[in-house]
Motif scaffolding. Structure first.
Motif, PDB file in Angstrom:
ATOM      1  N   ILE A  95       0.840  -1.200   0.000  1.00  0.00           N
ATOM      2  CA  ILE A  95       0.000   0.000   0.000  1.00  0.00           C
ATOM      3  C   ILE A  95       0.870   1.244   0.000  1.00  0.00           C
ATOM      4  CG2 ILE A  95      -1.686   1.312   1.341  1.00  0.00           C
ATOM      5  CD1 ILE A  95      -2.799  -1.351   2.328  1.00  0.00           C
ATOM      6  N   GLY A  96       2.011   1.161   0.725  1.00  0.00           N
ATOM      7  CA  GLY A  96       2.872   2.323   0.869  1.00  0.00           C
ATOM      8  C   GLY A  96       3.428   2.834  -0.442  1.00  0.00           C
ATOM      9  N   GLN A  97       3.412   2.017  -1.485  1.00  0.00           N
ATOM     10  CA  GLN A  97       3.949   2.451  -2.761  1.00  0.00           C
ATOM     11  C   GLN A  97       3.102   3.555  -3.397  1.00  0.00           C
ATOM     12  OE1 GLN A  97       4.852  -0.879  -5.389  1.00  0.00           O
ATOM     13  NE2 GLN A  97       4.833  -2.251  -3.651  1.00  0.00           N
ATOM     14  N   GLN A  98       1.852   3.601  -3.076  1.00  0.00           N
ATOM     15  CA  GLN A  98       0.935   4.486  -3.778  1.00  0.00           C
ATOM     16  C   GLN A  98       0.365   5.599  -2.890  1.00  0.00           C
ATOM     17  OE1 GLN A  98      -2.026   1.815  -5.296  1.00  0.00           O
ATOM     18  NE2 GLN A  98      -0.583   0.700  -6.608  1.00  0.00           N
ATOM     19  N   ILE A  99       1.028   5.899  -1.796  1.00  0.00           N
ATOM     20  CA  ILE A  99       0.480   6.873  -0.873  1.00  0.00           C
ATOM     21  C   ILE A  99       1.423   8.058  -0.699  1.00  0.00           C
ATOM     22  CG2 ILE A  99      -0.951   5.262   0.407  1.00  0.00           C
ATOM     23  CD1 ILE A  99       1.235   4.814   2.318  1.00  0.00           C
ATOM     24  N   THR A 138       3.790   7.235   8.155  1.00  0.00           N
ATOM     25  CA  THR A 138       2.871   6.662   9.142  1.00  0.00           C
ATOM     26  C   THR A 138       2.884   5.140   9.067  1.00  0.00           C
ATOM     27  OG1 THR A 138       1.452   8.616   8.985  1.00  0.00           O
ATOM     28  CG2 THR A 138       0.488   6.635   9.952  1.00  0.00           C
ATOM     29  N   PHE A 139       2.861   4.611   7.843  1.00  0.00           N
ATOM     30  CA  PHE A 139       2.920   3.162   7.687  1.00  0.00           C
ATOM     31  C   PHE A 139       4.239   2.606   8.229  1.00  0.00           C
ATOM     32  CE2 PHE A 139      -0.483   3.469   4.375  1.00  0.00           C
ATOM     33  CZ  PHE A 139      -1.340   2.539   4.939  1.00  0.00           C
ATOM     34  N   GLN A 140       5.326   3.318   7.939  1.00  0.00           N
ATOM     35  CA  GLN A 140       6.627   2.860   8.420  1.00  0.00           C
ATOM     36  C   GLN A 140       6.670   2.853   9.942  1.00  0.00           C
ATOM     37  OE1 GLN A 140       9.098   1.564   6.786  1.00  0.00           O
ATOM     38  NE2 GLN A 140      10.493   1.392   8.526  1.00  0.00           N
ATOM     39  N   TYR A 141       6.137   3.926  10.545  1.00  0.00           N
ATOM     40  CA  TYR A 141       6.093   4.009  12.011  1.00  0.00           C
ATOM     41  C   TYR A 141       5.255   2.869  12.586  1.00  0.00           C
ATOM     42  CZ  TYR A 141       5.029   5.805  16.684  1.00  0.00           C
ATOM     43  OH  TYR A 141       4.873   5.933  18.048  1.00  0.00           O
ATOM     44  N   THR A 142       4.123   2.585  11.958  1.00  0.00           N
ATOM     45  CA  THR A 142       3.244   1.504  12.440  1.00  0.00           C
ATOM     46  C   THR A 142       3.956   0.160  12.346  1.00  0.00           C
ATOM     47  OG1 THR A 142       1.314   2.750  11.695  1.00  0.00           O
ATOM     48  CG2 THR A 142       0.998   0.415  12.145  1.00  0.00           C
ATOM     49  N   LEU A 156       4.909  -2.421  15.415  1.00  0.00           N
ATOM     50  CA  LEU A 156       4.457  -3.823  15.396  1.00  0.00           C
ATOM     51  C   LEU A 156       5.616  -4.808  15.255  1.00  0.00           C
ATOM     52  CD1 LEU A 156       1.333  -3.471  13.079  1.00  0.00           C
ATOM     53  CD2 LEU A 156       1.348  -3.799  15.563  1.00  0.00           C
ATOM     54  N   GLY A 157       6.837  -4.266  15.145  1.00  0.00           N
ATOM     55  CA  GLY A 157       7.994  -5.137  15.009  1.00  0.00           C
ATOM     56  C   GLY A 157       8.128  -5.751  13.637  1.00  0.00           C
ATOM     57  N   GLN A 158       7.519  -5.129  12.627  1.00  0.00           N
ATOM     58  CA  GLN A 158       7.542  -5.694  11.278  1.00  0.00           C
ATOM     59  C   GLN A 158       8.541  -4.997  10.361  1.00  0.00           C
ATOM     60  OE1 GLN A 158       5.666  -8.524  10.454  1.00  0.00           O
ATOM     61  NE2 GLN A 158       5.570  -8.410  12.674  1.00  0.00           N
ATOM     62  N   ALA A 159       9.254  -3.999  10.864  1.00  0.00           N
ATOM     63  CA  ALA A 159      10.246  -3.308  10.042  1.00  0.00           C
ATOM     64  C   ALA A 159      11.540  -4.104  10.032  1.00  0.00           C
ATOM     65  CB  ALA A 159      10.494  -1.908  10.584  1.00  0.00           C
ATOM     66  N   LEU A 196      13.195   7.758   4.854  1.00  0.00           N
ATOM     67  CA  LEU A 196      14.293   6.945   4.335  1.00  0.00           C
ATOM     68  C   LEU A 196      14.008   5.464   4.494  1.00  0.00           C
ATOM     69  CD1 LEU A 196      17.160   6.443   3.274  1.00  0.00           C
ATOM     70  CD2 LEU A 196      18.003   6.882   5.604  1.00  0.00           C
ATOM     71  N   ASP A 197      13.592   5.062   5.664  1.00  0.00           N
ATOM     72  CA  ASP A 197      13.346   3.637   5.905  1.00  0.00           C
ATOM     73  C   ASP A 197      12.147   3.124   5.120  1.00  0.00           C
ATOM     74  OD1 ASP A 197      15.507   3.575   7.560  1.00  0.00           O
ATOM     75  OD2 ASP A 197      14.373   3.684   9.431  1.00  0.00           O
ATOM     76  N   SER A 198      11.144   3.987   4.928  1.00  0.00           N
ATOM     77  CA  SER A 198       9.996   3.554   4.125  1.00  0.00           C
ATOM     78  C   SER A 198      10.406   3.384   2.665  1.00  0.00           C
ATOM     79  CB  SER A 198       8.854   4.557   4.253  1.00  0.00           C
ATOM     80  OG  SER A 198       9.181   5.794   3.660  1.00  0.00           O
ATOM     81  N   VAL A 199      11.279   4.283   2.164  1.00  0.00           N
ATOM     82  CA  VAL A 199      11.770   4.163   0.788  1.00  0.00           C
ATOM     83  C   VAL A 199      12.592   2.884   0.634  1.00  0.00           C
ATOM     84  CG1 VAL A 199      13.353   5.168  -0.907  1.00  0.00           C
ATOM     85  CG2 VAL A 199      11.722   6.624   0.301  1.00  0.00           C
ATOM     86  N   LYS A 200      13.464   2.630   1.595  1.00  0.00           N
ATOM     87  CA  LYS A 200      14.268   1.403   1.549  1.00  0.00           C
ATOM     88  C   LYS A 200      13.382   0.159   1.569  1.00  0.00           C
ATOM     89  CE  LYS A 200      18.516   3.034   3.815  1.00  0.00           C
ATOM     90  NZ  LYS A 200      19.362   2.894   5.047  1.00  0.00           N
ATOM     91  N   SER A 201      12.406   0.181   2.452  1.00  0.00           N
ATOM     92  CA  SER A 201      11.512  -0.973   2.585  1.00  0.00           C
ATOM     93  C   SER A 201      10.727  -1.205   1.302  1.00  0.00           C
ATOM     94  CB  SER A 201      10.566  -0.750   3.763  1.00  0.00           C
ATOM     95  OG  SER A 201       9.638  -1.804   3.879  1.00  0.00           O
TER      96      SER A 201
END
Length: 322
Positions: free
Chosen positions: A14-18, A25-29, A33-36, A210-215
């Motif tokens: 989902i994060g690709q299109q937001i 916010t998605f990255q923080y979530t 949740l320990g999913q990063a 940065l971390d969301s882009v990497k992910s």
């Protein structure tokens, strides 16, 4: 656990299109949740600066919680005192002047309750003592029938005048503290430290971006060999030029925001203003206590002289009686 992984994967897709905000916010979530998979670590020196800034903020909050009382005139005014409007109408000095010209008990009473000539008198402990002392002095004067003046009444009137001067000195101290200490510390807390907080938030936003882009980049281009188990030894990351460019851009922004925050935090920590303001607080207190000592030093020998004279008269009257 599989449900969490599925949830994490869905967040990545989902994060690709937001928007960038939603992406952070998605990255923080995911992190909560320990999913990063990876989280960019802040430099140790930066974390140390954050801790020092937090400590400085707590110091300002704690000190201002107490010293802000200097902004409230009645901080030492006894809660059990019930003074009337006429009590607060004129200064003790004005009442003493009016009393000096009174020739009858009625005129003296009128002087004590004279209508106000200006704003109500201050509600400080010293001013309250002054008003109580003057009123007590007049009670004794009114009931005095002997020759001369009642020594205690005279002493109380002089003490009233001195107490009012002490109250005025305290108000002068408070005014200095408000302008030279409280104003500065409030500025540091509400402006300088707020700038530091804003800069730190910008760093956190840049890190999450940065971390969301990497992910997202890893999620899009991760390729696993057909006969290889999914582990670190057999996983390769093949980033497209576009993805690599996006990561580098996010890294540059992260570095820029971190460097800016470091500069802001160092400036807040290194500025001599808080210590200068504290020195002004001490100077105001010192001036007040020196002034108080001088005022009381003038009164003490006068009161002592009245006491010695009264004791001498008392002994003489006892001797005459015997």
């Amino acid at each position: 656990m599989d449900n969490f992984k599925a949830f994490g994967n869905s967040l990545s897709s989902i994060g690709q299109q937001i928007t960038p905000f939603a992406s952070r916010t998605f990255q923080y979530t995911k992190e909560q949740l320990g999913q990063a998979e990876d989280k960019t670590e802040l430099p140790p020196d930066y974390i140390d600066l954050e801790k020092r800034v937090d400590a400085l903020k707590q110091v300002h909050q704690k000190m201002l919680t107490v010293t802000s009382q200097y902004s409230h005139e009645a901080y030492d005014y006894p809660a059990n005192i019930k003074e009337s409007f006429s009590d607060l109408g004129r200064t003790v000095s004005e009442k003493v002047q009016l009393l000096s010209s009174a020739t009858t008990p009625a005129e003296a009473q009128a002087a004590l309750v004279a209508p106000p000539s200006a704003k109500p008198q201050p509600k400080t402990f010293s001013h309250a003592i002054a008003r109580a002392s003057l009123a007590s002095s007049q009670l004794l004067h009114q009931q005095h029938t002997g020759a001369g003046e009642d020594p205690l009444a005279t002493a109380l009137e002089k003490y009233a005048l001195v107490s009012e001067r002490l109250g005025e000195a305290r108000l002068a101290q408070d005014a200095q503290i408000q302008s030279r200490y409280l104003a500065g510390w409030n500025t540091t807390l509400n402006t300088n430290l707020m700038f530091a907080t804003r800069a730190r938030k910008n760093v956190e936003k840049a890190r999450l971006t940065l971390d969301s882009v990497k992910s997202r980049a890893k999620g899009n281009t991760w390729k696993i060999g057909p006969n290889s188990p999914r582990d670190d030894h057999h996983t390769t990351e093949e980033l497209s030029p576009e993805a690599q460019e996006e990561i580098e851009k996010a890294e540059d922004e992260f570095v820029t925001q971190t460097e800016e925050a470091v500069g802001v935090m160092k400036n807040v920590l290194d500025t001599p203003e808080p210590l200068r303001n504290l020195a002004e607080l001490v100077a105001a207190q010192l001036e007040y206590h020196k002034k108080s000592a001088e005022i009381l030093s003038e009164l003490a020998p006068i009161i002592e002289g009245l006491q010695v004279e009264q004791e001498a008269n008392y002994r003489k009257s006892r001797e005459d009686a015997s």
